[in-house]
Write a protein that holds these residues in place. Structure first.
Motif, PDB file in Angstrom:
ATOM      1  N   LYS A   4     -82.253 -22.671   3.593  1.00  0.00           N
ATOM      2  CA  LYS A   4     -83.596 -22.290   4.028  1.00  0.00           C
ATOM      3  C   LYS A   4     -83.640 -20.778   4.253  1.00  0.00           C
ATOM      4  O   LYS A   4     -82.665 -20.204   4.712  1.00  0.00           O
ATOM      5  N   LEU A  34     -83.066 -19.599  -2.552  1.00  0.00           N
ATOM      6  CA  LEU A  34     -84.185 -20.534  -2.594  1.00  0.00           C
ATOM      7  C   LEU A  34     -85.283 -19.998  -3.522  1.00  0.00           C
ATOM      8  O   LEU A  34     -85.796 -20.729  -4.382  1.00  0.00           O
ATOM      9  N   GLU A  46     -84.231 -28.142   1.143  1.00  0.00           N
ATOM     10  CA  GLU A  46     -83.824 -26.973   1.927  1.00  0.00           C
ATOM     11  C   GLU A  46     -82.966 -27.373   3.124  1.00  0.00           C
ATOM     12  O   GLU A  46     -83.285 -28.307   3.830  1.00  0.00           O
TER      13      GLU A  46
END
Lengths: 213, 275
Positions: free
Chosen positions: B149, B154, B172
């Motif tokens: 996260k 990401l 995540e």
């Protein structure tokens, strides 16, 4: 799981217990003041106590911890992780304990206090001999309950950088890939600690004055 | 009337906070030298940079900051936070610099200052050993892929996912170690992280994990992070100088070999990252 890993969990558990015990004690001291303010005839004092309780009971502990850790530096108080954790836990438990104490003191039968006044006891004597023992007796089970809740809630303080039991278990599970054994051990350690707290609480409760045997 | 005085009170409080903040402005290099300690914030779940090995905080960052500490003549104090809490705490002044490391990106350069890069950060996929369904990065289309996260990985994974016929099911995680655990448990099909990280994890767990080559996305680098303001400039300059010295005399390459199994060329500074 090796002995070494279990030892690391136990060391982290000492952190958990220390932070919790210190917070409960500081929280109790604050709660005594706040509950006295709540019961005070001065409305401003009572209002301040109400605001304190509403805030620390109404905002999640996780958010309180992040606020204390990240916002206090803005007013020049850059406290270390461990101090932020203890401040957060203490203030949060103080709010709950103050409500418990208020409940205890307002449950002291008015007739008892009136009788004490009739026989000529001073307000200080009434507090020491009548109000305080009865209120303490009434709030003690809730205090033990609160101690157990804080021990478990201390698993949140890793967000401000304190490596306590839960965080250590996560770190070890991540590096050893033995999540089942490690989380089971951590759970067992929490269980034993809280069992001891409950047991000790029960013993102390039985030794309090005015308890039916 | 009441609302008015409340407003006045709030404005007053805001001024007090502002005054306290500016009163605290000081040259951080001088503060660090006076205290004898450089406070470094990090997340201890990013092997091989920072991780817990049987209870001991270890990794490339620990070794590298030990050298930086020697150059600056100060001790290193570590503060371990969950990754999404690291940047707010840096801005709140809880520590002087972030080890992380973080991928150097355009967005981050707007707000933060980066040290010279310490490793390449180009993203790749880690899969379960023997998983024949993933043999190249494109094979992750439609699969559950774990990623940290609030990480640059990401963003890169999402960007890559857009180019695939079916989108990746992105999962995540607060920390990468948790995604590795889920991969080992078979809850996800892969983890997207920078090549040095997953190469290290795969080498630690040979029968469990495998790296899917080649890496995908744009070439990127890892650096340590500090604040951009004038107060922090002397400190960041000193850290940069120390790191360039460590790089020039070969200590950096030695540490890279120790932790990645190979040393690699990194530029002295990344001014214009690829994304």
């Amino acid at each position: 799981m090796s002995i070494k890993l279990f030892e690391l969990l136990l060391q982290a558990a000492i952190y958990t217990v220390t932070i919790s015990v210190v917070s409960i004690l500081i929280g109790f001291a604050i709660a005594v003041i706040v509950s006295a303010m709540l019961l005070s005839r001065q409305r401003l004092l009572a209002l301040q106590a109400r605001i304190f309780i509403s805030f620390f009971r109404g905002v999640p502990l996780l958010v309180q911890l992040l606020l204390i850790y990240n916002l206090l530096p803005a007013i020049g108080l850059n406290v270390p992780s461990i101090v932020a954790a203890i401040i957060g836990l203490s203030l949060c438990t103080a709010a709950y304990q103050a409500e418990n104490l208020r409940g205890g003191f307002s449950s002291v039968p008015a007739g008892l206090v009136e009788s004490a006044e009739m026989v000529g006891m001073t307000p200080v004597q009434i507090f020491r001999r009548i109000k305080a023992p009865i209120a303490l007796r009434l709030t003690f089970p809730a205090l033990v309950n609160e101690a157990i809740l804080i021990l478990k809630a201390s698993s949140l303080v890793s967000v401000v950088g304190v490596i306590e039991l839960t965080r250590m278990a996560q770190d070890l599970a991540g590096s050893t890939f033995l999540p089942l054994e490690i989380f089971a051990s951590a759970g067992l350690i929490y269980l034993v600690i809280n069992w001891i707290v409950a047991l000790a609480g029960g013993l102390i409760e039985r030794s309090l004055p005015g308890v039916p045997r | 009337m009441k609302a008015h005085s409340l407003l006045k009170g709030l404005v007053g409080a805001a001024f007090l906070i502002g005054a306290a903040v500016s009163a605290h402005a000081a040259d951080t290099l001088a503060t660090v030298k006076a205290a004898g300690t450089l406070k470094v914030g990090t997340e201890t779940a990013f092997a091989p940079f920072d991780y817990i090995d049987a209870g001991e905080h270890t990794g490339l960052n620990v070794d590298l900051f030990a050298e930086i500490g020697k150059e600056l003549g100060v001790k290193i104090e570590w503060v371990a936070l969950p990754w999404d809490g690291v940047f707010p705490a840096l801005e709140a002044g809880k520590f002087d610099v972030v080890a992380g490391p973080a991928t150097i990106t355009k967005k981050r350069l707007e707000r933060y200052r980066f040290t010279p890069p310490i490793a390449e950060a180009t993203i790749a996929i880690l899969k379960k050993a023997g998983d024949a369904t993933i043999s190249k990065p494109e094979d992750i289309a439609g699969k559950k892929i774990g990623v940290g996260k609030a990480t640059a990985q990401l963003d890169q994974l999402k960007e890559f996912s857009e180019t695939l016929p079916t989108k990746v099911d992105v999962r995540e995680y607060p920390a990468f170690t948790e995604s590795y655990a889920d991969l080992a448990a078979g809850r996800i099909a892969g983890v997207a992280n920078s090549l040095p990280n997953i190469a290290f994890v795969a080498s630690q767990r040979k029968g469990t994990f495998e790296v899917v080559l080649p890496p995908f996305g744009k070439k990127s680098y890892f650096g340590f992070i500090g604040l951009k303001d004038a107060d922090h400039a002397p400190l960041m300059d000193a850290i940069d100088a120390a790191m360039l010295k460590i790089k020039a005399d070969g200590r950096m390459a030695e540490l890279q070999k120790k932790w990645f199994g190979a040393s690699f060329d990194t530029p002295d500074a990344v001014k214009d990252p690829a994304f």
